[in-house]
Write a protein that holds these residues in place. Structure first.
Motif, PDB file in Angstrom:
ATOM      1  N   ALA A 199      18.745   1.834  -2.514  1.00  0.00           N
ATOM      2  CA  ALA A 199      17.798   2.940  -2.676  1.00  0.00           C
ATOM      3  C   ALA A 199      16.424   2.595  -2.117  1.00  0.00           C
ATOM      4  N   ILE A 200      16.081   1.299  -2.100  1.00  0.00           N
ATOM      5  CA  ILE A 200      14.755   0.872  -1.659  1.00  0.00           C
ATOM      6  C   ILE A 200      14.723   0.603  -0.159  1.00  0.00           C
ATOM      7  N   GLU A 201      15.868   0.224   0.417  1.00  0.00           N
ATOM      8  CA  GLU A 201      15.916  -0.188   1.823  1.00  0.00           C
ATOM      9  C   GLU A 201      15.373   0.855   2.794  1.00  0.00           C
ATOM     10  N   PRO A 202      15.710   2.160   2.664  1.00  0.00           N
ATOM     11  CA  PRO A 202      15.138   3.142   3.595  1.00  0.00           C
ATOM     12  C   PRO A 202      13.620   3.252   3.499  1.00  0.00           C
ATOM     13  N   VAL A 203      13.069   3.020   2.298  1.00  0.00           N
ATOM     14  CA  VAL A 203      11.618   3.103   2.124  1.00  0.00           C
ATOM     15  C   VAL A 203      10.932   1.953   2.856  1.00  0.00           C
ATOM     16  N   VAL A 204      11.522   0.749   2.780  1.00  0.00           N
ATOM     17  CA  VAL A 204      10.963  -0.403   3.497  1.00  0.00           C
ATOM     18  C   VAL A 204      11.002  -0.159   4.995  1.00  0.00           C
ATOM     19  N   ARG A 205      12.085   0.388   5.487  1.00  0.00           N
ATOM     20  CA  ARG A 205      12.178   0.671   6.921  1.00  0.00           C
ATOM     21  C   ARG A 205      11.132   1.692   7.349  1.00  0.00           C
ATOM     22  N   ASP A 206      10.898   2.701   6.503  1.00  0.00           N
ATOM     23  CA  ASP A 206       9.886   3.711   6.837  1.00  0.00           C
ATOM     24  C   ASP A 206       8.478   3.110   6.858  1.00  0.00           C
ATOM     25  N   VAL A 252      10.887 -12.714  14.375  1.00  0.00           N
ATOM     26  CA  VAL A 252      11.757 -11.978  13.454  1.00  0.00           C
ATOM     27  C   VAL A 252      11.074 -11.885  12.090  1.00  0.00           C
ATOM     28  N   LEU A 253      11.114 -10.712  11.505  1.00  0.00           N
ATOM     29  CA  LEU A 253      10.594 -10.472  10.159  1.00  0.00           C
ATOM     30  C   LEU A 253      11.763 -10.181   9.224  1.00  0.00           C
ATOM     31  N   GLY A 254      11.824 -10.916   8.115  1.00  0.00           N
ATOM     32  CA  GLY A 254      12.855 -10.673   7.110  1.00  0.00           C
ATOM     33  C   GLY A 254      12.229 -10.184   5.822  1.00  0.00           C
ATOM     34  N   VAL A 255      12.714  -9.062   5.310  1.00  0.00           N
ATOM     35  CA  VAL A 255      12.221  -8.493   4.049  1.00  0.00           C
ATOM     36  C   VAL A 255      13.388  -8.465   3.063  1.00  0.00           C
ATOM     37  N   SER A 256      13.278  -9.254   1.989  1.00  0.00           N
ATOM     38  CA  SER A 256      14.341  -9.326   0.975  1.00  0.00           C
ATOM     39  C   SER A 256      14.014  -8.401  -0.187  1.00  0.00           C
ATOM     40  N   LEU A 257      14.977  -7.550  -0.543  1.00  0.00           N
ATOM     41  CA  LEU A 257      14.854  -6.642  -1.681  1.00  0.00           C
ATOM     42  C   LEU A 257      15.712  -7.195  -2.809  1.00  0.00           C
ATOM     43  N   LEU A 258      15.110  -7.495  -3.953  1.00  0.00           N
ATOM     44  CA  LEU A 258      15.811  -8.136  -5.059  1.00  0.00           C
ATOM     45  C   LEU A 258      15.799  -7.227  -6.282  1.00  0.00           C
ATOM     46  N   CYS A 259      16.993  -6.965  -6.834  1.00  0.00           N
ATOM     47  CA  CYS A 259      17.152  -6.135  -8.022  1.00  0.00           C
ATOM     48  C   CYS A 259      18.128  -6.835  -8.980  1.00  0.00           C
ATOM     49  N   GLN A 260      17.994  -6.544 -10.261  1.00  0.00           N
ATOM     50  CA  GLN A 260      18.969  -7.043 -11.227  1.00  0.00           C
ATOM     51  C   GLN A 260      20.095  -6.048 -11.383  1.00  0.00           C
ATOM     52  N   GLY A 290       0.798  -1.226   0.000  1.00  0.00           N
ATOM     53  CA  GLY A 290       0.000   0.000   0.000  1.00  0.00           C
ATOM     54  C   GLY A 290       0.825   1.269   0.000  1.00  0.00           C
ATOM     55  N   SER A 291       2.144   1.153   0.093  1.00  0.00           N
ATOM     56  CA  SER A 291       3.010   2.332   0.075  1.00  0.00           C
ATOM     57  C   SER A 291       3.232   2.794  -1.363  1.00  0.00           C
ATOM     58  N   GLU A 292       2.763   3.976  -1.704  1.00  0.00           N
ATOM     59  CA  GLU A 292       2.935   4.494  -3.063  1.00  0.00           C
ATOM     60  C   GLU A 292       4.412   4.698  -3.393  1.00  0.00           C
ATOM     61  N   LYS A 293       5.177   5.119  -2.406  1.00  0.00           N
ATOM     62  CA  LYS A 293       6.604   5.349  -2.640  1.00  0.00           C
ATOM     63  C   LYS A 293       7.327   4.049  -2.949  1.00  0.00           C
ATOM     64  N   THR A 349      21.167  -8.699  -7.301  1.00  0.00           N
ATOM     65  CA  THR A 349      21.705  -8.104  -6.074  1.00  0.00           C
ATOM     66  C   THR A 349      20.553  -7.862  -5.103  1.00  0.00           C
ATOM     67  N   GLY A 350      20.828  -8.062  -3.847  1.00  0.00           N
ATOM     68  CA  GLY A 350      19.745  -7.931  -2.883  1.00  0.00           C
ATOM     69  C   GLY A 350      20.207  -7.441  -1.529  1.00  0.00           C
ATOM     70  N   SER A 351      19.231  -7.091  -0.711  1.00  0.00           N
ATOM     71  CA  SER A 351      19.461  -6.715   0.682  1.00  0.00           C
ATOM     72  C   SER A 351      18.410  -7.407   1.530  1.00  0.00           C
ATOM     73  N   GLU A 352      18.853  -7.982   2.646  1.00  0.00           N
ATOM     74  CA  GLU A 352      17.955  -8.614   3.604  1.00  0.00           C
ATOM     75  C   GLU A 352      17.783  -7.666   4.790  1.00  0.00           C
ATOM     76  N   VAL A 353      16.577  -7.118   4.941  1.00  0.00           N
ATOM     77  CA  VAL A 353      16.275  -6.186   6.029  1.00  0.00           C
ATOM     78  C   VAL A 353      15.596  -6.973   7.139  1.00  0.00           C
ATOM     79  N   ARG A 354      16.197  -6.981   8.317  1.00  0.00           N
ATOM     80  CA  ARG A 354      15.690  -7.780   9.434  1.00  0.00           C
ATOM     81  C   ARG A 354      15.062  -6.876  10.494  1.00  0.00           C
TER      82      ARG A 354
END
Length: 392
Positions: free
Chosen positions: A102-109, A85-93, A30-33, A145-150
């Protein structure tokens, strides 16, 4: 059911009860950003749990990255005082312009200072723990390439105990002090509540309670309570914590629901503590529990006329029957007219926790005070709120 059909499942359920998994999806998708960064699958942002659909699956648009995949484990971590524990994986090519950083701060917000409350369940919050980068070798030389946000999942369960209840008393005190705040355990919580500078969320937690001394008639208790102030603005958190601390220092006591005082023996404010896990204001209150209640007068050597007694009970039963019949008639007429239905006092009391977010005893006392035998939920909600918010 495939994991990537969370969106379609939400659409079918409509107003049905949402589980925590779906509330997390609703918050992320639901986050437009965040949606502006992600690919699209079946007309919705590419947010999946616990794994994404196959690349050959119908529904993908012209691109399949970036995407978000989340999963959580509700095993309690005693060391970190978390419920899971909640894990959110961000996946980019690696060929795309957008990178996970660039996406990780938006997920945290999206999950920062947000309270998720499944209907009939416990409120949850999420505290960021760490972010780790990784790469996955794909087909045809493509690298993902990815980031795992815990996040640590924190539970904020109801702190109601029994009368006299120190947490309920402090909840009412803080609500009168800051009417614009949302106080957990006092106010009704929505499925998603976002704390803000204009509307902080306050949670009072009973840390410990111990008996300090006793007399013939009273057991004296010391209760340590932690006050959590959820707000993204640190200056508002500090002002609110300072305001609560100063007010308690000046008053020196909190009046409980049975009109007895809880003396403030010790008060500490820590502006640097973790407001999600530890709290900022710590109170030690001293209050008494009565060992005995006033005994009623005994009626001795009384003669009861059986006919009069029988007539009394018959009149009482007839009165109850008339009241029930009257409420049934009101239910029928309101249903026929399309109006809000009328419920009996016992029905409203039995649904106290789910409907009014408070204990059955409080609902029963509020209705009894107004001599209410039956009314609508809206009217009962107003009566209960007036009862809780009245000045003692």
């Amino acid at each position: 059911m495939p994991a990537w059909t969370v969106a379609s499942r939400n659409q079918r359920k409509g107003l049905e009860t949402m589980i925590l998994e779906e509330l997390i999806y609703k918050r992320l998708a639901g986050s437009e950003k965040l949606a502006g960064y992600l690919a699209v699958y079946n007309g919705a942002p590419a947010v999946f749990t616990p794994e994404p659909p196959d690349s050959r699956q119908e529904g993908w648009g012209d691109k399949q990255y970036p995407r978000v995949v989340y999963n959580f484990d509700m095993q309690a971590n005693e060391e970190r005082h978390s419920a899971g524990v909640l894990g959110v994986s961000l996946l980019c090519q690696n060929t795309a312009d957008i990178m996970p950083e660039a996406i990780e701060p938006v997920v945290r917000d999206c999950l920062r200072d947000v309270v998720l409350k499944p209907s009939g369940g416990i409120p949850y919050c999420f505290a960021w723990s760490r972010t780790e980068a990784f790469t996955i070798d794909g087909k045809k030389g493509n690298v993902v390439t990815g980031s795992e946000v815990r996040f640590d999942i924190l539970q904020y369960p109801s702190q109601e105990t029994s009368d006299p209840d120190p947490v309920m008393a402090l909840n009412s005190y803080i609500k009168k002090l800051y009417p614009g705040c949302i106080v957990m355990g006092h106010d009704r919580m929505e499925e998603i509540t976002e704390a803000s500078a204009g509307q902080p969320v306050i949670y009072c937690r009973l840390v410990s309670a111990e008996k300090s001394r006793e007399t013939n008639t009273v057991a004296w208790m010391d209760a340590r309570i932690a006050v959590h102030i959820l707000c993204p603005d640190s200056s508002i958190r500090i002002k609110t914590a300072s305001g609560i601390s100063n007010s308690l220092s000046l008053d020196g006591e909190v009046i409980m629901l049975d009109n007895s005082p809880m003396r403030i023996n010790r008060l500490q404010t820590d502006y640097k503590s973790d407001y999600l896990e530890d709290g900022q204001v710590f109170i030690t209150g001293h209050y008494g529990i009565l060992r005995y209640h006033a005994a009623g007068h005994c009626l001795r050597d009384a003669f009861v006329n059986n006919k009069k007694q029988e007539g009394f009970y018959m009149a009482a039963a007839q009165k109850n029957n008339n009241e029930e019949k009257d409420i049934k008639e009101k239910k029928k007429s309101s249903k026929a007219a399309g109006k809000e239905p009328v419920y009996t006092a016992s029905e409203l009391v039995s649904g106290a926790l789910a409907v009014f977010n408070t204990s059955p005893d409080i609902v029963a006392a509020a209705l009894r005070e107004k001599n209410i035998t039956g009314c609508t939920k809206t009217e009962a909600d107003r009566i209960v709120k007036e009862f809780l918010n009245r000045r003692v």
